[in-house]
Design a protein around this motif. Structure first.
Motif, PDB file in Angstrom:
ATOM      1  N   LEU A 134     -33.300  39.653  59.644  1.00 58.18           N
ATOM      2  CA  LEU A 134     -34.219  40.560  60.503  1.00 58.18           C
ATOM      3  C   LEU A 134     -35.410  40.982  59.474  1.00 58.18           C
ATOM      4  O   LEU A 134     -35.065  41.236  58.342  1.00 58.18           O
ATOM      5  CB  LEU A 134     -33.810  41.756  61.197  1.00 58.18           C
ATOM      6  N   HIS A 135     -36.538  41.314  60.182  1.00 56.66           N
ATOM      7  CA  HIS A 135     -37.680  42.217  59.154  1.00 56.66           C
ATOM      8  C   HIS A 135     -38.175  43.083  60.194  1.00 56.66           C
ATOM      9  O   HIS A 135     -38.331  43.067  61.527  1.00 56.66           O
ATOM     10  CB  HIS A 135     -38.825  41.344  59.059  1.00 56.66           C
ATOM     11  N   CYS A 186     -41.089  46.735  55.233  1.00 54.26           N
ATOM     12  CA  CYS A 186     -39.969  46.221  56.129  1.00 54.26           C
ATOM     13  C   CYS A 186     -38.829  47.097  55.943  1.00 54.26           C
ATOM     14  O   CYS A 186     -38.384  47.604  55.069  1.00 54.26           O
ATOM     15  CB  CYS A 186     -39.579  44.914  55.321  1.00 54.26           C
ATOM     16  N   ASN A 197     -35.751  46.599  57.599  1.00 57.44           N
ATOM     17  CA  ASN A 197     -34.312  46.169  57.442  1.00 57.44           C
ATOM     18  C   ASN A 197     -34.237  45.287  56.124  1.00 57.44           C
ATOM     19  O   ASN A 197     -35.005  44.343  55.756  1.00 57.44           O
ATOM     20  CB  ASN A 197     -34.304  44.910  58.489  1.00 57.44           C
ATOM     21  N   PHE A 198     -33.105  45.593  55.253  1.00 57.25           N
ATOM     22  CA  PHE A 198     -32.840  44.961  54.112  1.00 57.25           C
ATOM     23  C   PHE A 198     -32.764  43.509  54.403  1.00 57.25           C
ATOM     24  O   PHE A 198     -31.623  43.136  54.795  1.00 57.25           O
ATOM     25  CB  PHE A 198     -31.679  45.575  53.458  1.00 57.25           C
ATOM     26  N   CYS A 199     -33.419  42.564  53.676  1.00 57.95           N
ATOM     27  CA  CYS A 199     -33.466  41.331  54.095  1.00 57.95           C
ATOM     28  C   CYS A 199     -33.565  40.450  52.849  1.00 57.95           C
ATOM     29  O   CYS A 199     -33.134  39.377  52.822  1.00 57.95           O
ATOM     30  CB  CYS A 199     -35.136  40.963  54.603  1.00 57.95           C
ATOM     31  N   HIS A 232     -36.655  42.783  49.237  1.00 58.66           N
ATOM     32  CA  HIS A 232     -36.915  43.731  50.408  1.00 58.66           C
ATOM     33  C   HIS A 232     -37.938  44.720  50.212  1.00 58.66           C
ATOM     34  O   HIS A 232     -38.675  44.854  50.944  1.00 58.66           O
ATOM     35  CB  HIS A 232     -35.372  44.176  50.953  1.00 58.66           C
ATOM     36  N   MET A 251     -41.438  44.314  50.211  1.00 57.92           N
ATOM     37  CA  MET A 251     -42.098  43.692  51.640  1.00 57.92           C
ATOM     38  C   MET A 251     -42.698  44.930  52.137  1.00 57.92           C
ATOM     39  O   MET A 251     -42.184  45.733  52.802  1.00 57.92           O
ATOM     40  CB  MET A 251     -40.975  43.202  52.492  1.00 57.92           C
TER      41      MET A 251
END
Ligand code: RUQ
Ligand code: CUA
Length: 621
Positions: free
Chosen positions: A565-566, A601, A603-605, A609, A612
């Motif tokens: 998820l982002h 961002c 959500n930790f992606c 991350h 971002m």
């Protein structure tokens, strides 16, 4: 506010109940030491094994619990009772960005809270089919959650004329219809004013039928039936032999105002409204009734044979239909018994016009003609659920217990105390034509002393009970967000949720799948930024607009990987969107503050991350 509500309810039930409540709330025991725990009885060890889901293993059932005035639905696994997910429905939920993007914001409209009460899983032939979950909220709305992605996809209402939609959202055995009913009568259409002294004559309730599209689940309000100003409370759909009928309890059939705990308890009996929903469907499609508040309303005085009133114990709450459809269970919540009504006898009485009078043109059946048995379940019966073997389980608020009894012999065979003051209870596949047995969850209003002290605002407790054997056994306590009114339990193999939105299915007009297509354009005086999100970059990284411009940012998460998820959190503009893999979401706002505003961002992606991020640059006009 469950504590104050419980106290208000206790007041309503009288001193006897208050005493019972106090008696039920025993002193919390001191936390036990490891040694004490090691010496736990073998009973506890057996219970522990039954609820233990080893790391990596999965639960057997989903529990969908209403979240009351939190506006959410909570998903738990059974038997672990672990909270797995929260589905925001009537309330913005920053964790998933719900209520911030254009689509969910439009669904919520001006209302940013709702009191969620009764989840209802879609059914095919009276069995849960795992397609949708419907939930009502008190402000005249019903939402549809798609179980393919566990997202709220539709909200209808507030419906005209429906005021205080509590007796909802029970679906019929093939998901043809869902219903709403008035709890707080008002003069209709909405906006009409009449003094409270005219309550008995000028205030009205309605029962609303909402048609469901069998393919898409889309809901369309079809009709309303005009009802006296009773407080409609709960409902259930007939099934098998009683398919085609709906049952709704009503209190305050005195049509009283003022201190209802006194004024609405004068008569010995209140009613269950018995609705022939197929006849109502037919009458509505023939154009019967009048338009009130923009919807077709049928007055039983002019359109007869749609609804009947069946006397039941005073101040009733739940009404529940047995798996074979033969028995309708309802009781007064101050009583020590619950009544099993016989559907066949109801039909005979209707055919023979075995009536004792009418209420605003609605025939009233004779109690003795339709009741089969009074079952001595215990004090304060609220709701009944069913097992596979003809057993019924009734929650007892005042006794703070569950009674197990047998349909047909009407014998109470077991009782188990719960902690404390149970409202609803939910059995595995318990509203279907073939309940599973196995598990029962007690949805209790008070949890005092059963968990670590968290201050005055305490959670509710949900207790898992084993119903595989003759005697019910308490397996575990867990604590839930406020406030589980009703919950439903479905086998996990009936659900096949997706993990990413397939690229081929994304037909969003503003979706971009390649960074070379990303960028800002102007259309009809508006700025449109098409943004690609992929580990770990936004493209473009700077979105330049001019002060005063209306901006739509369309965010496409081009990942096709599970769990990638982002998020898009924009500082100072109160914008927070989360985009699932393969999804496109838009957010539209007026760039009314000049300056440079970071977005990032949420959500930790990935390992990068934190990198971002980007900027919205709003140039001065
Ligand atoms: S209701 S217990 Cu909607 Cu039974 Cu709350
Ligand atoms: Cu994308 Cu963190």
């Amino acid at each position: 506010m469950k504590r104050s509500r419980a106290i208000a309810l206790a007041g309503y039930l009288g001193t006897v109940v208050a005493l019972a409540l106090l008696a039920g709330r025993c002193t919390p025991s001191a936390p036990r030491s490891a040694q004490q725990r090691a010496g736990a009885t073998s009973d506890a060890a057996v219970a522990a094994q039954k609820v233990y889901v080893p790391p990596g293993d999965l639960d057997q059932y989903y529990l969908f619990a209403s979240g009351g005035h939190s506006g959410n639905v909570y998903v738990y696994g059974i038997p672990s009772m672990r909270h797995i997910s929260t589905i925001p429905v009537f309330t913005p939920y920053p964790a998933t960005g719900y209520g911030f993007d254009d689509e969910s914001k439009a669904m919520l409209g001006n209302l940013t809270w709702g009191d969620v009460h009764h989840p209802s899983l879609s059914e095919t032939n009276g069995d849960y089919d795992g397609r949708w979950l419907f939930v009502n909220e008190i402000n005249g709305r019903i939402a549809r959650i798609d179980l393919r992605d566990f997202k709220t996809r539709e909200i209808i209402g507030p419906l005209p004329n429906v005021s205080g939609n509590h007796a909802s959202s029970f679906v019929t055995p093939n998901t043809e219809y869902t219903f709403m009913a008035t709890r707080f009568s008002i003069p209709i259409p909405k906006g009409t004013v009449a003094p409270i002294e005219k309550y008995a004559t000028d205030y009205k309730g309605v029962i609303a039928g909402i048609k469901i599209d069998p393919k898409t689940g889309h809901m369309t309000p079809a009709y309303e039936i005009l009802m006296p100003p009773f407080d409609f409370d709960l409902g259930d759909a007939g099934k098998k032999v009683s398919d085609g009928w709906m049952f709704f309890t009503a209190y305050n059939t005195e049509r009283a105002t003022g201190k209802l705990e006194v004024t609405a308890s004068q008569k010995d009996r209140d009613y269950v409204a018995v609705v022939d929903w197929r006849a109502a469907d037919k009458a509505a499609s023939e154009g019967k009734g009048d338009l009130i508040g923009g919807i077709r309303v049928m007055d039983p005085k002019k359109v007869p044979d749609l609804v009947y009133l069946m006397p039941c114990g005073k101040s009733p709450h739940g009404v529940d239909v047995s798996p074979d459809g033969k028995w309708i269970i309802a009781s007064g919540k101050l009583q020590g018994v619950t009544t099993a009504f016989n559907f066949e006898k109801i039909q005979t009485a209707i055919r023979n016009k075995d009536f004792v009078g009418d209420e605003d043109g609605i025939p009233v059946l004779k109690y003795e003609s339709v009741k089969e048995a009074e079952v001595a379940v215990g004090l304060g019966p609220l709701h009944t659920q069913f097992g596979p073997d003809g057993f019924a389980y009734t929650s007892l608020f005042v006794d703070s217990a569950i009674a197990k009894w047998k349909l047909g012999t009407w014998e109470v065979v077991d009782k188990i105390p719960v902690s404390y003051s149970i409202g609803h209870l939910s059995a595995a596949e318990g509203d279907t034509v073939s309940p599973d047995g196995n598990y029962l969850v007690a949805l209790n209003k008070l949890s005092h002393g059963r968990h670590l002290n968290v201050g005055p605002s305490q959670p509710e407790s949900s207790q898992l009970i084993d119903i595989t054997e003759e005697k019910m056994k308490l397996l575990s306590d867990s604590f839930t967000e406020p406030e589980p009114h009703y919950a439903q339990i479905i086998k996990t193999d009936k659900l096949k949720p997706i993990e990413v939105y397939p690229k081929e299915e994304n037909h969003h007009a503003l979706a971009v799948w390649d960074v070379k297509d990303a960028g800002i354009s102007r259309q009809g005086g508006k700025a449109i930024a098409k943004v690609v999100m992929v580990r770990s970059t936004f493209t473009p990284q700077a979105i330049e607009v001019t002060e005063g411009e209306t901006v739509t940012i369309a965010l496409t998460n081009i990942e096709q990987t599970t769990d990638e998820l982002h998020g898009f959190g924009l500082l100072d503009y109160n914008i927070n969107v989360v985009v699932d893999p393969g999804e496109t979401k838009t957010v539209t706002f007026k760039a009314d503050k000049p300056g440079v505003f970071p977005f990032y961002c949420t959500n930790f992606c990935s390992a990068l991350h934190q990198e971002m991020q980007g900027y919205l640059i709003v140039k001065k006009k």
